[in-house]
Design an enzyme around this catalytic site. Sequence first.
Site, PDB file in Angstrom:
ATOM      1  N   TYR A 154     -22.110  74.941 -10.108  1.00  0.00           N
ATOM      2  CA  TYR A 154     -21.630  74.632  -9.578  1.00  0.00           C
ATOM      3  C   TYR A 154     -20.637  74.987  -8.510  1.00  0.00           C
ATOM      4  O   TYR A 154     -20.113  75.871  -8.541  1.00  0.00           O
ATOM      5  CB  TYR A 154     -20.469  72.914 -10.622  1.00  0.00           C
ATOM      6  CG  TYR A 154     -22.137  72.174 -11.044  1.00  0.00           C
ATOM      7  CD1 TYR A 154     -22.969  71.204 -10.488  1.00  0.00           C
ATOM      8  CD2 TYR A 154     -22.211  72.352 -12.306  1.00  0.00           C
ATOM      9  CE1 TYR A 154     -24.080  70.393 -11.363  1.00  0.00           C
ATOM     10  CE2 TYR A 154     -22.761  72.072 -13.099  1.00  0.00           C
ATOM     11  CZ  TYR A 154     -24.162  71.132 -12.141  1.00  0.00           C
ATOM     12  OH  TYR A 154     -25.009  70.164 -12.980  1.00  0.00           O
ATOM     13  N   THR A 202     -24.253  66.356 -19.373  1.00  0.00           N
ATOM     14  CA  THR A 202     -24.933  64.754 -18.653  1.00  0.00           C
ATOM     15  C   THR A 202     -25.637  63.872 -19.719  1.00  0.00           C
ATOM     16  O   THR A 202     -26.409  64.835 -20.151  1.00  0.00           O
ATOM     17  CB  THR A 202     -25.013  66.294 -17.604  1.00  0.00           C
ATOM     18  OG1 THR A 202     -24.710  66.410 -16.395  1.00  0.00           O
ATOM     19  CG2 THR A 202     -25.702  65.106 -16.494  1.00  0.00           C
ATOM     20  N   GLY A 252     -15.220  74.152 -12.913  1.00  0.00           N
ATOM     21  CA  GLY A 252     -15.972  76.225 -12.116  1.00  0.00           C
ATOM     22  C   GLY A 252     -16.306  76.906 -12.781  1.00  0.00           C
ATOM     23  O   GLY A 252     -16.827  77.415 -12.713  1.00  0.00           O
ATOM     24  N   ALA A 253     -17.531  75.985 -13.726  1.00  0.00           N
ATOM     25  CA  ALA A 253     -18.558  76.924 -14.422  1.00  0.00           C
ATOM     26  C   ALA A 253     -20.247  76.544 -14.157  1.00  0.00           C
ATOM     27  O   ALA A 253     -20.528  75.351 -13.665  1.00  0.00           O
ATOM     28  CB  ALA A 253     -18.609  76.093 -15.701  1.00  0.00           C
TER      29      ALA A 253
END
Length: 359
Positions: free
Chosen positions: A184, A30, A180-181
């Site tokens: 989230y 991010t 998928g980690a």
Amino acid sequence: MSHTVTSPLLTPYTSAALRLPNRLVMAPMTRFRAKEDGTPLPIVAEYYAQRAAAGLIVTEGIWPHRRGQSGWRMPGLETEDHAEGWRAVTDAVHARSGRIFAQLMHGGRQGHPRSRLLGDLPAGPSAVAVPGPLHVKDGKVEAPTPRTMTTDDIRVAVDDHVNAARNALRAGFDGVELHGANSYLIHQFLADNTNLRSDGYGKDRARFAVELVEAVAAAVGAHRLGLRLSPGNPQFGMVERDPGPVYRPLVETLNPLGLAYLHLTDNDNYPALTDLRPRWTGTLIANVGENHAPTTREQGEGVVTEGHADLVSYGRAFLAHPDLPARIAADAPLTTPIDTEHLYTNGARGYTDYPTLER
């Protein structure tokens, strides 16, 4: 004085879905370089193009629809403006012969009305708030209790991912990765403390992940789809007391689909790489630096030579060393410090101003 070295990280890798010049993957990170509407700023193209020598780039998390927005100035892939903004990025990376996947990241319970374009409460598998204060566009606030997703909400979330994946291909991405980690939405369905449902999505915590992967694979092709998982990762208050019984059948169910890759984060409490590698016959990307010190060249080489994974993703090393493959080839030290003060700001400082070996 630098010298050329031979490293297993620099050997080419070819699979049915991937043809990569080396085994170094730029991990998703991010950076908050988007306009308020979620369109990536022009400087994002320069940032990723600088790192195009990676075997594969996986972008920062991109919300598939504003319903899944988890933070202010995080990018989206919902609108035509978003797609056009990302087209500039993919064109810049491809101009330097790079390969780039878009990571789709639905925030689920993550987020706050003050940082969401809709101004509404986020929704997750269950009404369980994120612990601790949240950063919002104008300060810090206590995390709200999310709304519990209905079965209609779940179907909409799947459709949102499908539409965003199609937008990603229109924008020129080589594929997409489902996040998928790291707390989230998919992870929230998988974890003990964020999925308290009594319906089919609670009795089988892997059900949402399977349905989502199958839907996106049907829309864009399994060979253009990767999945990232972080079994046992405690970030943002996630609890998975015994990940194995959830993740083993999940991986075994998805294995026959022929995905481009599985991207696994290892964890001190659960040896995901050693436990799940035998259950996955396709390409496996390992990340061993999450919640630890930055991954060294030697650690990455060990992962490949010991057969735990085919590719290794690097995060912080790629932030501060945009020419990471060249530095490894030259046996140059990875000692450039990260400009933490400007890590999550909006300009070039701490983003596109890191030196290369040539500079």
